[in-house]
Write an enzyme that holds these catalytic residues in place. Structure first.
Site, PDB file in Angstrom:
ATOM      1  N   LYS A 229       0.844  -1.199   0.000  1.00  0.00           N
ATOM      2  CA  LYS A 229       0.000   0.000   0.000  1.00  0.00           C
ATOM      3  C   LYS A 229       0.886   1.258   0.000  1.00  0.00           C
ATOM      4  O   LYS A 229       0.693   2.152  -0.785  1.00  0.00           O
ATOM      5  CB  LYS A 229      -0.920  -0.035   1.226  1.00  0.00           C
ATOM      6  N   GLU A 235      10.353  -4.821   4.716  1.00  0.00           N
ATOM      7  CA  GLU A 235      10.452  -6.208   4.253  1.00  0.00           C
ATOM      8  C   GLU A 235      10.195  -6.308   2.757  1.00  0.00           C
ATOM      9  O   GLU A 235      10.942  -6.969   2.014  1.00  0.00           O
ATOM     10  CB  GLU A 235       9.416  -7.092   4.978  1.00  0.00           C
ATOM     11  N   GLY A 290      -5.067  -1.861   4.620  1.00  0.00           N
ATOM     12  CA  GLY A 290      -4.265  -3.008   4.179  1.00  0.00           C
ATOM     13  C   GLY A 290      -4.934  -4.342   4.491  1.00  0.00           C
ATOM     14  O   GLY A 290      -5.058  -5.209   3.623  1.00  0.00           O
ATOM     15  N   ARG A 291      -5.392  -4.509   5.726  1.00  0.00           N
ATOM     16  CA  ARG A 291      -5.957  -5.810   6.114  1.00  0.00           C
ATOM     17  C   ARG A 291      -7.376  -6.012   5.589  1.00  0.00           C
ATOM     18  O   ARG A 291      -7.982  -7.047   5.824  1.00  0.00           O
ATOM     19  CB  ARG A 291      -5.883  -5.968   7.635  1.00  0.00           C
ATOM     20  N   GLU A 381      -4.870  -6.353  14.732  1.00  0.00           N
ATOM     21  CA  GLU A 381      -4.373  -5.043  14.299  1.00  0.00           C
ATOM     22  C   GLU A 381      -5.509  -4.010  14.334  1.00  0.00           C
ATOM     23  O   GLU A 381      -5.272  -2.822  14.470  1.00  0.00           O
ATOM     24  CB  GLU A 381      -3.762  -5.137  12.893  1.00  0.00           C
ATOM     25  N   HIS A 417      -4.647 -32.814  18.360  1.00  0.00           N
ATOM     26  CA  HIS A 417      -3.506 -33.593  18.856  1.00  0.00           C
ATOM     27  C   HIS A 417      -2.390 -32.683  19.346  1.00  0.00           C
ATOM     28  O   HIS A 417      -1.249 -33.121  19.485  1.00  0.00           O
ATOM     29  CB  HIS A 417      -3.029 -34.538  17.754  1.00  0.00           C
ATOM     30  N   LYS A 558       8.986  -0.225  14.173  1.00  0.00           N
ATOM     31  CA  LYS A 558       9.608   0.062  12.870  1.00  0.00           C
ATOM     32  C   LYS A 558      10.720   1.102  13.015  1.00  0.00           C
ATOM     33  O   LYS A 558      11.805   0.957  12.474  1.00  0.00           O
ATOM     34  CB  LYS A 558       8.558   0.591  11.888  1.00  0.00           C
TER      35      LYS A 558
END
Ligand code: F6P
Length: 593
Positions: A229, A235, A290-291, A381, A417, A558
C-alpha cells in the site's frame, strides 16, 4: 473535523463501563455463570426455573443463515435475555449509526483522517458507490478490468517474459495486508487454481523466504508482483530489491519492465523503484485499509490463480454478507438476526464479562490453514488498542475494559492432537469458532472413493469437539472411564485410587463455541466468511469505542528497527539504547564480525 463525523465519538463521552447497559450485563453474567451448558442444552434439569424459552429449541432459535452459510450459536452461554442485553449495549453505542456511516463512505478512520470503505470494492459492477461524497465505482471497475486482462493473459499463456518464454510462475512480494489475504485465499481455493500456473508468496525479511521461494524457478518464466500500500515497507522493499537483482543478473536491466508489476496507492514510490510503465502499476486507494484489501488490486495474485469468474463470485459473496450486515442496521430487532453482530456481541460477552481474553479459530478444512493467521491481523491489528476514538486512554484498572482478544488457532483435526487438551481441561476458557463444510472438493474420502470416508470423519470430529467442550462429562462418568481403563489394562484399583484417578478423566464442559457451516468452500462462501469476520471486528470496535482502522501500534517497532540497523552497521559508534538493547546489538556485531 472528520472526527466529529463519527457518532461513536459522541457516544464515547459516556464511559463504557458506566453505562447502565454495561451494568445490566455484569449483573446478568452472575446469573448465567451459575447455569451450565448441560442445562441450556437440555442434558441436565435446571436447579431453578430458567427464563422462558431460554433452554428450549436452541438449535432453532440460535441459528442464523445466509444462503447456505449457517452460524449455529446454540452452544453459547447465553439466553434470550443475554442477547437482548447485548443488543441494548449495541444500541447505546449507536452501532446501527456506525454501520450506516461505514457504508456511506464517511471518514470513520479518524486517526488517519480517511474513510474505511472496503465495502465499496465489492459492490455490483457499474453501480455508483460513494466514498467521501465521490463515486469511486468507475475507478474501481477500471482497475478490476486491468486485473482481469492480466489474469487472462497469464492463464492463456499469452504473457511472455524478456526472452519470449511464457510466464509460468507468479511470485507476490508483500507483507501483512499485502500478503495474508491473497495467500490465505489462494490456499483456501486451491481446487480452483490454474493447474499450469505456480503462484507463490514471499513476505518475510528473513532472506530464506525469498531464497526458498525462487530456488526452483527461472527468471525467464517468472513475474513478480510487488504489493505494498505504502511502497515503503522494509520487508517488501528488501525482497523486491532482491527479486530485481535476481532478474537483472540473468536477463539484464531492460527485463524489469517484463517481469515486474506493482500494486500500490503510491505510484511515485513504484516508479522510483524502477517500475515505470503505467501499464505495470495497479492502483488502489487510501480508503482501503491493508488488512481489508483483498478485494482491491491486492487480490491480483488471487485473480490470476483462480481466474476472473471465480474472483467475481468471491466479490459477490463479500457483497452478499455486506448487504446482510447493512440490513442489520434497519432496526434493533434486525440486529439480532445479523451474523456479524451476533458473533461480535458473543465475543464481547466472553471477553468483557467472563474475562476470557483469547478466541480460537478452528477450521475443519485443511485449505483454511492460513485463516487463523489472516484473522490475527484482521482482528488484532484492528482492535488491539487501548485508546478510544475520543483520544482517551482505556485504563487497565477497574474503570477500564478489555478490547481486542488474542486470536489463534489451526485446522482440526491437527489441533486436537496439540492444544485441545488445554481447551478441554485447562484452567483457561477459550471460546472457539468451528468452521466446516458439508462437501469436500477432493475425491479422497468423499465416500464414493475407495480411499475412504475422510470427510465424514473430519466433520464428525468437528461436531464431537464442540459437544465435548459444551457438555463435558460428570464425575460419575469419569469414574466409569477409569474403571474401563483399569479393566482393559488388568489393574485393580481400590476406592482411594479410583477417586484419585477419576479427576484426570473429568471434563468440566461449559465451554462455549460457535459452529459455522456451509455447503462447500467455494469462492462465494469464502467471500461471505471473510466479510463475516471483517464486520464482526467492526461491531466489537464500535462497542469498545476503539478506532479499528488505524495501526499506530506498529510504528515504534519500525522506527527502532531502523535505528538498530544503523547501529549494527556502524560499528565505530556505541549504540545509544538502553543497556539491554545495547548488549544485544553488541552480541550480534561480535558474531558477525
Ligand atoms: O506494519 C503493519 C502494516 O502497516 C500493515 O497494516 C500492513 O498491512 C502491512 O504493514 C504492509 O504495509 P504495506 O502494504 O504498506 O507494505
Amino acid at each position: 473535523m472528520a472526527q466529529a463525523e463519527f457518532v461513536a465519538q459522541e457516544s464515547s463521552k459516556v464511559r463504557l463501563t458506566e453505562r447502565p447497559q454495561w451494568k445490566a450485563l455484569s449483573e446478568h453474567q452472575r446469573v448465567i455463570e451459575a447455569v451450565h451448558l448441560r442445562v441450556l442444552l437440555g442434558v441436565d434439569e435446571p436447579q431453578q426455573p430458567l427464563e422462558p424459552a431460554s433452554h428450549f429449541q436452541r438449535p432453532r432459535r440460535y441459528v442464523l443463515q445466509l444462503d447456505d452459510l449457517v452460524l449455529d450459536y446454540s452452544k453459547n452461554r447465553v439466553t434470550d435475555r443475554t442477547i437482548d442485553l447485548l443488543v441494548d449495549l449495541a444500541e447505546a453505542v449507536q452501532l446501527r449509526k456506525a454501520i450506516e456511516q461505514m457504508f456511506a463512505g464517511q471518514r470513520i478512520n479518524v486517526f488517519e483522517d480517511r474513510a474505511a470503505a472496503h465495502v465499496a470494492l465489492r459492490g455490483p459492477r457499474g453501480k455508483p458507490v460513494q466514498v467521501e461524497g465521490r463515486d469511486v465505482s468507475r475507478a474501481r471497475d477500471r482497475v478490476l478490468k486491468r486485473m482481469k486482462e492480466l489474469a487472462q493473459q497469464l492463464r492463456h499463456g499469452r504473457r511472455v517474459g524478456a526472452t519470449g518464454q511464457k510466464i509460468l510462475n507468479v511470485v507476490n512480494i508483500g507483507i501483512g495486508g499485502s500478503h495474508l489475504g491473497p495467500a490465505m485465499a489462494c490456499r483456501a481455493l486451491t481446487p480452483y487454481c490454474h493447474p499450469a500456473l505456480t503462484v507463490r508468496f514471499v513476505s518475510n525479511v528473513d532472506g530464506s523466504d525469498f531464497a526458498d521461494t525462487v530456488q526452483d524457478l527461472r527468471p525467464q518464466q517468472t513475474l513478480f508482483i510487488v504489493s505494498s500500500k505504502t511502497f515503503n515497507t522494509l520487508e517488501t522493499m528488501a525482497n523486491a530489491q532482491a527479486a530485481r537483482q535476481w532478474v537483472v543478473d540473468e536477463l539484464g536491466e531492460d527485463a524489469v519492465a517484463k517481469h515486474f508489476v506493482a500494486v500500490s496507492t503510491n505510484p511515485e514510490g513504484v516508479r522510483q523503484f524502477g517500475i515505470v510503465n503505467d501499464e505495470n502499476i495497479y492502483e488502489f486507494w487510501d480508503w482501503v485499509g491493508g488488512r481489508y484489501s483483498l478485494c482491491s488490486a491486492i487480490g491480483l495474485p488471487l485473480i490470476i490463480a483462480i481466474g476472473p469468474e471465480n474472483f467475481r463470485q468471491m466479490l459477490a459473496g463479500f457483497n452478499r454478507m455486506d448487504e446482510h450486515f447493512r440490513q442489520g442496521a434497519a432496526s434493533k430487532e434486525q440486529l439480532k438476526k445479523t451474523m456479524p453482530v451476533i458473533l461480535g456481541l458473543l465475543g464481547v460477552w466472553y471477553n468483557n464479562f467472563f474475562g476470557w481474553p483469547t478466541h480460537a479459530i478452528l477450521p475443519y478444512a485443511q485449505h483454511l490453514n492460513l485463516l487463523p493467521e489472516y484473522l490475527q491481523q484482521l482482528d488484532m491489528e484492528s482492535n488491539g488498542k487501548s485508546y478510544t476514538l475520543a483520544g482517551e486512554a482505556i485504563a487497565q484498572e477497574e474503570k477500564g475494559w478489555q478490547t481486542g482478544p488474542i486470536i489463534w488457532g489451526q485446522p482440526g483435526t491437527n489441533g486436537q492432537h496439540a492444544f485441545y487438551q488445554l481447551l478441554h481441561q485447562g484452567t483457561k476458557i477459550v471460546p472457539a469458532d468451528f468452521i466446516g463444510f458439508a462437501r469436500p472438493h477432493h475425491q479422497v474420502g468423499d465416500r464414493t472413493d475407495k480411499l475412504g470416508d475422510h470427510h465424514d470423519k473430519l466433520i464428525a470430529n468437528l461436531i464431537a469437539q464442540s459437544e465435548a467442550l459444551a457438555i463435558g462429562n460428570t464425575i460419575q462418568e469419569a469414574e466409569r472411564s477409569v474403571r474401563r481403563w483399569a479393566e482393559k489394562n488388568g489393574r485393580s484399583l481400590d476406592a482411594e485410587q479410583l477417586q484419585w484417578m477419576r479427576q484426570s478423566r473429568y471434563f468440566p464442559g461449559n465451554r462455549p463455541s460457535n459452529v459455522i457451516l456451509a455447503d462447500r468452500l467455494d469462492p462465494a462462501t469464502l467471500g461471505k466468511l471473510i466479510a463475516l469476520y471483517e464486520h464482526k471486528v467492526f461491531v466489537q470496535g464500535v462497542i469498545w469505542g476503539v478506532p479499528s482502522f488505524d495501526q499506530w501500534g506498529v510504528e515504534l517497532g519500525k522506527e527502532l528497527a531502523s535505528r538498530a540497523i544503523e547501529d549494527i552497521k556502524n560499528t565505530g559508534r556505541p549504540p545509544q539504547h538502553d543497556m539491554s538493547t545495547n548488549a544485544l546489538i553488541h552480541w550480534y556485531q561480535q558474531r558477525r564480525a
